[in-house]
Structure formats: structure tokens, C-alpha cells
Design an enzyme around this catalytic site. Structure first.
Site, PDB file in Angstrom:
ATOM      1  CG  HIS A 140      -1.727  -1.064   1.559  1.00  0.00           C
ATOM      2  ND1 HIS A 140      -1.290  -2.192   2.185  1.00  0.00           N
ATOM      3  CD2 HIS A 140      -3.052  -1.239   1.344  1.00  0.00           C
ATOM      4  CE1 HIS A 140      -2.292  -3.042   2.337  1.00  0.00           C
ATOM      5  NE2 HIS A 140      -3.385  -2.485   1.827  1.00  0.00           N
ATOM      6  CG  ASP A 146       1.850  -1.023   3.392  1.00  0.00           C
ATOM      7  OD1 ASP A 146       1.164  -0.705   4.362  1.00  0.00           O
ATOM      8  OD2 ASP A 146       1.474  -1.826   2.500  1.00  0.00           O
TER       9      ASP A 146
END
Ligand code: XUL
Ligand code: CO
Length: 438
Positions: free
Chosen positions: A101, A104
Site C-alpha cells: 500500500h 506501507d
């Protein structure tokens, strides 16, 4: 360059007789099965979120994970360290892909502009590390669920400001995914659902979700992103009711809103079981609709009603999953992403290696068994014999659309003693055991 996982070197294939837990027993990346290497078939990916962001905290307790980057406090320095650790882990495991993501890989800044600058910096670093070509990006996605701005959802929020922010985030995540050569882009409907219909305009929310996805497709065309768009169904968690409930509801939604030619599905094992389906059911339904794109490889726990995201070690599951994947022609752009986390009590860095090795071996064994099932052909011919009645006589007329109720009534009047044969489930389950045992 810092070495983060000093306890392990490159994980080797040692074969089924090895008792070394840091070696592969079944995953031999160069072994050829049905004309493709295991590496080409399985297309494993490491999930950045669980592996590098997971802390082991749960609603009852704090973080437990001990990680080699624990001492780093500056958020950007930490993000840079995790990039290095990701490539080291993937290379040591021989995992050819990773997935992330946006949030992240790089921390949010004080403004969206600053957040995007952080993302650009880390994207540049990842791109440099990808130059060797050993580790590639299977898919990127945007985290549209963690920040409080998404408390009511993202594209299905009652608040258009949240909708706009989510659009800006996906626009950027698409650019980053393209920049890194991502082969797919995933939409998992984080908070796209509802808690109560007492405060929800379901029609508007569904229409807005469709509008949002159309915007993403348009923007991808505009920037020349040719990765595959994927939707990842999940029935519940975090919301009580998620709109992307399961494969059937997602296909219905995509068709209703004219999106079915632009999307395929990313099927997650634990999401399937939460929807009260088997993993195989979801894979089969996607496959027969030409929509099997990729897989989030994990497993749940049948005694628990939530997404435990455990590493996949159940050989029945991996065999039947690989059976469906092979029957569907194998992965094109998709792969097997370990959307899985080590248990809270498995807190040492070495556990990350044991876990991935376990998952990779379980799928390698599943691939071998599935290939044997297909080569042998007994299961396929059992099924085709079971339906053979539809290839002749009245059955043929039914499947060819040449019989209506009137003709079928006439037929039934003349053949009103319906004779059936056994479904032989237990015999077939024994056969499956034999294929798995090899
Ligand atoms: C959540 C989940 C996500 C998606 C990506 O259950 O599976 O991690 O895979 O957003
Ligand atoms: Co997932």
C-alpha cells in the site's frame, strides 16, 4: 549496505528428506512442471504491510515483534531501512515479487503535498533497488482505510472531501505503481461498506464506488498504465457489511456498472471463508467468469470468525487452489501474494523466514499434486461422465436451447421414473488424498 537478517543466507532447496527448517522441501524454483518452472507458475510475493509494518499488537496487547530496524526513530530513515530489508528478505527467500500500500512504504507528512514527496523519495529508492531485476512489483494499492479521514469510507464516504482525498491518493498510487512496473493494481474496499442502514444511502454509495473505479480506469489510460485492475472481495471487517462481499457480488456489481471488462479479481483465502465459501469456490467462480486475476495466499481459522491472515500451510487448500489456477490456464499477470502475518508469539525475525518457507513449500506441494490430478485426468473424466447426459438426447436439446417447458413436459411424461447414479464423494476424496501424498 546493512544486512538485516544475519541469521539466514539464501534459502536453498534441499528436497523432501531434509529436516532443515530453513530449507525448501518442495519449492525448487527451477523445477519444470507442465512446461513451466515452479517460479513461473507460483509467482510468489511478499506483502509489505504484514512483513514490514506488522507489530504483533492486538486489541488486548501491545507490539511484540522484535525487528532489526526497531532502533530507528526517524520515519523516513525507517522507511528507507525497510526498503533494504524488503529486498534482502525477498532475495534470500527467492521470492520474485512484493506488494504494498502507498502508506506501507512511506509515512504520511503534515500535508498531502509532503506525503507525496515522501512517497516519491522512497519510490526512487525502490526503483534503484529493482534495477537488478530479481525482485519486481506484483501490485500496488492505496491505503484508504487507516487514517481517521476515512472513518465513513473513502469513495463510499458521505463526505465528498474524503472522496476527493481518496481520488488524489489513488491517482498518486497509480503513478507510483506504473513507475515501478507494477503488473496489477488492487482495490480492496477497506471501509467501503456500512455499519447501519439507518444512516446510509446505499444507492448513492454504490454509485459513487462505481464512479470512483471508472475514474481510476480513465486515469490509468491517460498515463498509459497497462497493469491489470483487481478487486479483492471481503464480506466483513472492518465494516459490518463490505460492498465487495464475495466473488458473486463483485461480478454483479462490475456488470451493473459497466466495469467488468476492466477488472479481474484478487481472491484471498481467508476472505472466502469469512464469506462462508471455500477458497476453491471463490477461485472457481472467478475462473468460470474469466475473472481470476490474482490470489492473496493465506488461511483463516475455522474456529474464529475474523481475518486471522495465517500463512497457508493446509495442503488440501493449496492443492485445490492450484488445481483451479492451473485449470484456468495459470497466472498471467497475477501471482500468490502472502497476505499473511506471523502469529503474535512468533516475534523473532527468523519466524518471517520459517513462515514464508512454509507457505512456499505448501503451494509447491499443492502445485505438484494439482498437476498430477490434471495429468491423470481421472477427476476431470469423472466430472465429464457425470454430466454426459447433457451431450445427448434431451440433455443436448436443453444445453443447446432447443427445448422449452412444453417439450420437457412431454419428455417427462414418457420418462417419469428418474434414475440417478452415485456422486461418489468419498471415493473422490480418497483419490485426492492419494494425489496429495504423491
Ligand atoms: C485486508 C486485506 C488487504 C488487501 C490490500 O483484509 O486483505 O491487506 O489485500 O489492501
Ligand atoms: Co488481502
Amino acid at each position: 549496505m546493512t544486512e538485516y537478517f544475519k541469521e539466514t543466507g539464501k534459502v536453498q532447496y534441499e528436497g523432501p528428506k531434509s529436516d532443515n527448517p530453513l530449507a525448501f522441501k518442495f519449492y525448487d524454483e527451477n523445477a519444470v512442471i507442465g512446461g513451466k518452472t515452479m517460479k513461473e507458475h507460483l509467482r510468489f510475493a511478499v506483502a509489505y504491510w504484514h512483513t514490514f509494518q506488522g507489530t504483533g499488537s492486538d486489541p488486548f496487547g501491545k507490539a511484540t515483534m522484535v525487528r532489526p530496524w526497531d532502533e530507528i526513530s526517524d520515519p523516513m530513515e525507517l522507511a528507507e531501512a525497510k526498503v533494504e530489508a524488503n529486498f534482502e528478505l525477498c532475495e534470500k527467500l527467492g521470492v520474485p515479487y512484493f506488494c504494498f500500500h502507498d502508506r506501507d512504504i512511506a509515512p504520511e507528512g503534515a500535508t498531502l503535498r509532503e506525503t507525496n514527496r515522501n512517497l516519491d523519495k522512497i519510490t526512487g529508492l525502490i526503483k534503484k533497488r529493482m534495477k537488478s531485476g530479481k525482485v519486481k512489483l506484483l501490485w500496488g494499492t492505496a491505503n484508504l482505510f487507516s487514517h481517521p479521514r476515512y472513518v465513513h469510507g473513502a469513495s463510499t464516504s458521505c463526505n465528498p472531501e474524503a472522496f476527493a482525498y481518496a481520488a488524489a491518493q489513488v491517482k498518486k498510487a497509480l503513478e507510483v505503481t506504473k513507475e515501478l512496473g507494477g503488473e496489477n493494481y488492487v482495490f480492496w474496499g477497506g471501509r467501503e461498506g456500512y455499519e447501519t442502514l439507518l444512516n446510509t444511502d446505499m444507492k448513492l454509495e454504490l454509485e459513487n464506488l462505481a464512479r470512483f473505479l471508472h475514474m481510476a480506469v480513465d486515469y490509468a489510460r491517460e498515463i498509459g498504465f497497462d497493469g491489470q485492475f483487481l478487486i479483492e472481495p471481503k464480506p466483513k471487517e472492518p465494516t459490518k457489511h463490505q460492498y465487495d462481499f464475495d466473488v458473486a457480488s463483485v461480478i454483479g456489481f462490475l456488470k451493473t456498472y459497466g466495469l467488468d471488462s476492466c477488472f479481474k479479481l484478487n481472491i484471498e483465502a481467508n476472505h472466502a471463508t469469512l464469506a462462508a465459501h471455500t477458497f476453491q469456490h471463490e477461485l472457481k467462480l472467478a475462473a468460470i467468469n474469466g475473472m481470476l486475476g490474482s490470489v492473496d495466499a493465506n488461511r483463516g481459522d475455522l474456529l474464529l470468525g475474523w481475518d486471522t491472515d495465517q500463512f497457508p500451510t493446509d495442503l488440501y487448500d493449496t492443492t485445490l487452489a492450484m488445481y483451479e489456477i492451473l485449470k484456468a490456464g495459470g497466472f498471467k499477470k497475477g501471482g500468490l501474494n502472502f497476505d499473511a502475518k506471523v502469529r503474535r508469539a512468533s516475534f523473532e525475525p527468523l519466524d518471517m523466514f520459517y513462515a514464508h518457507i512454509a507457505g512456499m513449500d505448501a503451494f509447491a506441494k499443492g502445485l505438484k499434486a494439482a498437476h498430477r490430478i490434471i495429468e491423470d485426468g481421472k477427476l476431470d473424466s469423472f466430472i465429464s461422465d457425470r454430466y454426459a447426459g447433457y451431450k445427448r438426447g434431451i440433455g443436448k436439446k436443453i444445453t443447446e436451447g432447443k427445448a422449452g417447458f412444453a417439450e420437457l413436459e412431454k419428455y417427462a411424461m414418457a420418462h417419469d421414473q428418474v434414475a440417478n447414479v452415485s456422486g461418489r464423494q468419498e471415493m473422490l476424496e480418497t483419490m485426492l488424498n492419494m494425489y496429495i501424498q504423491g
